[in-house]
Design an enzyme around this catalytic site. Structure first.
Site, PDB file in Angstrom:
ATOM      1  N   HIS A 107      20.064 -67.438 -58.652  1.00  0.00           N
ATOM      2  CA  HIS A 107      18.860 -68.233 -58.333  1.00  0.00           C
ATOM      3  C   HIS A 107      18.837 -69.546 -59.108  1.00  0.00           C
ATOM      4  CE1 HIS A 107      16.444 -64.374 -57.042  1.00  0.00           C
ATOM      5  NE2 HIS A 107      17.704 -64.321 -56.676  1.00  0.00           N
TER       6      HIS A 107
ATOM      7  N   ASP B 140      24.693 -55.750 -54.418  1.00  0.00           N
ATOM      8  CA  ASP B 140      23.748 -56.786 -54.841  1.00  0.00           C
ATOM      9  C   ASP B 140      23.610 -56.793 -56.366  1.00  0.00           C
ATOM     10  OD1 ASP B 140      22.004 -58.875 -54.399  1.00  0.00           O
ATOM     11  OD2 ASP B 140      20.309 -57.632 -53.787  1.00  0.00           O
TER      12      ASP B 140
ATOM     13  N   HIS C 264      22.270 -58.685 -48.439  1.00  0.00           N
ATOM     14  CA  HIS C 264      21.307 -59.555 -47.760  1.00  0.00           C
ATOM     15  C   HIS C 264      21.871 -60.955 -47.532  1.00  0.00           C
ATOM     16  CE1 HIS C 264      19.786 -61.568 -51.543  1.00  0.00           C
ATOM     17  NE2 HIS C 264      20.080 -60.414 -52.101  1.00  0.00           N
TER      18      HIS C 264
ATOM     19  N   ASP D 228      24.321 -64.610 -54.695  1.00  0.00           N
ATOM     20  CA  ASP D 228      23.274 -63.614 -54.415  1.00  0.00           C
ATOM     21  C   ASP D 228      22.700 -63.934 -53.043  1.00  0.00           C
ATOM     22  OD1 ASP D 228      21.212 -61.841 -54.401  1.00  0.00           O
ATOM     23  OD2 ASP D 228      20.063 -62.778 -56.009  1.00  0.00           O
TER      24      ASP D 228
ATOM     25  N   GLU E 223      15.461 -60.451 -48.159  1.00  0.00           N
ATOM     26  CA  GLU E 223      15.399 -59.575 -49.332  1.00  0.00           C
ATOM     27  C   GLU E 223      14.691 -60.271 -50.481  1.00  0.00           C
ATOM     28  OE1 GLU E 223      16.739 -57.743 -53.164  1.00  0.00           O
ATOM     29  OE2 GLU E 223      16.959 -59.806 -52.488  1.00  0.00           O
ATOM     30  N   GLU E 224      14.955 -61.567 -50.637  1.00  0.00           N
ATOM     31  CA  GLU E 224      14.428 -62.317 -51.789  1.00  0.00           C
ATOM     32  C   GLU E 224      12.910 -62.448 -51.756  1.00  0.00           C
ATOM     33  OE1 GLU E 224      16.098 -62.897 -54.288  1.00  0.00           O
ATOM     34  OE2 GLU E 224      18.196 -63.197 -53.734  1.00  0.00           O
TER      35      GLU E 224
ATOM     36  N   ASP F 277      19.965 -63.741 -47.012  1.00  0.00           N
ATOM     37  CA  ASP F 277      19.126 -64.861 -47.456  1.00  0.00           C
ATOM     38  C   ASP F 277      19.400 -65.228 -48.909  1.00  0.00           C
ATOM     39  OD1 ASP F 277      17.871 -62.368 -48.263  1.00  0.00           O
ATOM     40  OD2 ASP F 277      16.061 -63.498 -48.752  1.00  0.00           O
TER      41      ASP F 277
HETATM   42 ZN   LIG Z   1      20.150 -60.169 -54.204  1.00  0.00          ZN
END
Ligand SMILES: [Zn+2]
Length: 405
Positions: free
Chosen positions: A373, A190, A70, A133, A167-168, A72
């Protein structure tokens, strides 16, 4: 390091697709680079999804496999103005991030850093997340594509590349055109540590308890008024304190978790998420929650309660167990890359769990990303290279196991 500098943060409050227009900036860069590699059908659609095909170069009939990641980054931490820092030959000492010196990465906090002493690692600069990520997954798939396009001697079937937005915020699979993708099996890139192979996610439901009280003028309410808010409070207080919750469980234990309370004296609702790895466990957890609530309601005979469960997603293992070779071939590719396989279960859902139930059995491979994150997000270059090696081996495993047309 180029990709993380493009701000692609998704927005859970947006109803647009993609949720933020800026995600397309990275999608467009990826398309240009894929086209420059000679991957001629590479394109991004109106929703920011990138599709591209590396054509088969073998006489064998190999199922079409897809690699997915992903574009994002998580809304939890700023993704604006990311300045990646490459720390060459990491010496094992604390890493003080330059733009906020209170942000320090140490081997005490991140034991896995020890494995990277002498190798290069990448961090953010202290004020943003890094975005490994899942730009690690993106970069690794791009590197795999470039390798295969420049090494025609490596035999493989048709390979589909898919990059998704959002995705997030749980919408990564929402606008995938499965007919266009036309892949038989997939792998998301991922995951975390070197060697991790995730073929299992939670099964997930939402449960809503609606409490109906009895309303009356509070001045003249003696004997009739039943306050729904107070009953909702009692139900929450009756939940187990030492188990059955996310804050008291790990590994293979499931839980119920209240996520929202809303109401008036007349009517109150409590929304829960319910989680377990098995369907039976999931049902049992919902049943147990219902019983706890019913017991409270028993004390208030004039109040009424409704209990509703809705499905969210299911453990991808249910699908993968029907196609065991998808995981078996991945394990073989790890072995060919001299890696020990760590099979893991994800205490959450992934795009792969949704894709698996959309007809694309899809375990999750490692990328190397760590401490995601957060401002202390980091990744080891060794792990990124190994992820590329695994994919290059994996496409060959599929080819090796296939028959002549
Ligand atoms: Zn991810």
């Amino acid at each position: 390091m180029r990709y993380v500098q493009v701000d692609t943060q998704s927005d859970p409050k947006s109803i647009a697709s993609p949720s933020t227009e800026k995600q397309k900036n990275l999608s467009n860069i990826l398309v240009e680079e894929l086209l420059a590699m000679g991957i001629s059908d590479a394109h991004a659609d109106e929703f920011g999804y990138v599709y591209a095909t590396i054509p088969s170069n073998t006489d064998k009939k190999v199922p079409v496999i897809c690699f997915c990641s992903h574009v994002d980054t998580a809304p939890d931490c700023s993704g604006t103005g990311v300045k990646p820092v490459l720390h060459e030959k990491y010496d094992g000492k604390d890493i003080v991030l330059p733009d906020d010196t209170t942000q320090v990465l140490s081997v005490q906090e991140f034991v896995y850093l020890k494995e990277h002493i002498g190798d290069s690692i990448i961090t953010a600069s202290g004020t943003t997340l890094l975005g490994a990520d899942d730009k690690a997954g993106v970069a690794e798939i791009m590197d795999m594509a470039n390798f295969l396009m420049t090494h025609p001697e490596v035999k493989h079937g048709t390979i589909r590349i898919l990059f998704t937005p959002d995705e997030e915020i749980g919408k990564g699979t929402e606008k995938i055109d499965m007919n266009k993708l036309a892949a038989a099996f997939g792998y998301t890139l991922d995951g975390g540590e070197l060697g991790d192979l995730e073929d299992e996610t939670f099964s997930a439901d939402a449960a809503t308890i609606t409490v109906h009280g009895v309303i009356a003028h509070p001045g003249y309410a003696k004997g009739h008024l039943v306050n729904a808010l107070k009953i909702a409070g009692e139900i929450l207080a009756a939940l187990p304190k030492k188990e059955f919750s996310p804050e008291t469980t790990k590994k293979r234990k499931g839980f119920v978790h209240p996520v929202r309370v809303e109401g008036l004296a007349e009517k109150a609702t409590i929304e829960f998420i319910v989680r377990h790895f098995s369907r039976e466990g999931l049902q049992a957890n919902a049943k147990r929650l219902q019983k706890i609530a019913e017991k409270v309601l028993h004390k208030h005979p004039k109040a009424k309660m409704e209990f509703a469960v809705t499905e969210q997603y299911r453990n991808m293992k249910e699908v993968l167990d029907k196609h065991p070779f998808v995981v078996e071939y991945a394990k073989e590719a790890y072995k060919r890359s001299n890696l020990k396989v760590h099979r893991k279960s994800i205490r959450g859902g992934t795009d792969g769990s949704r894709l698996s139930f959309m007809g694309l059995p899809c375990p999750n491979l490692f990328t190397g990303m760590q401490s995601i994150h957060s401002k202390k997000e980091w990744i080891g270059v060794r792990d990124m290279k190994k992820a590329v090696e695994v994919m290059v081996n994996l496409v060959q495993v599929w080819e090796n196991h296939s028959l002549i047309k």
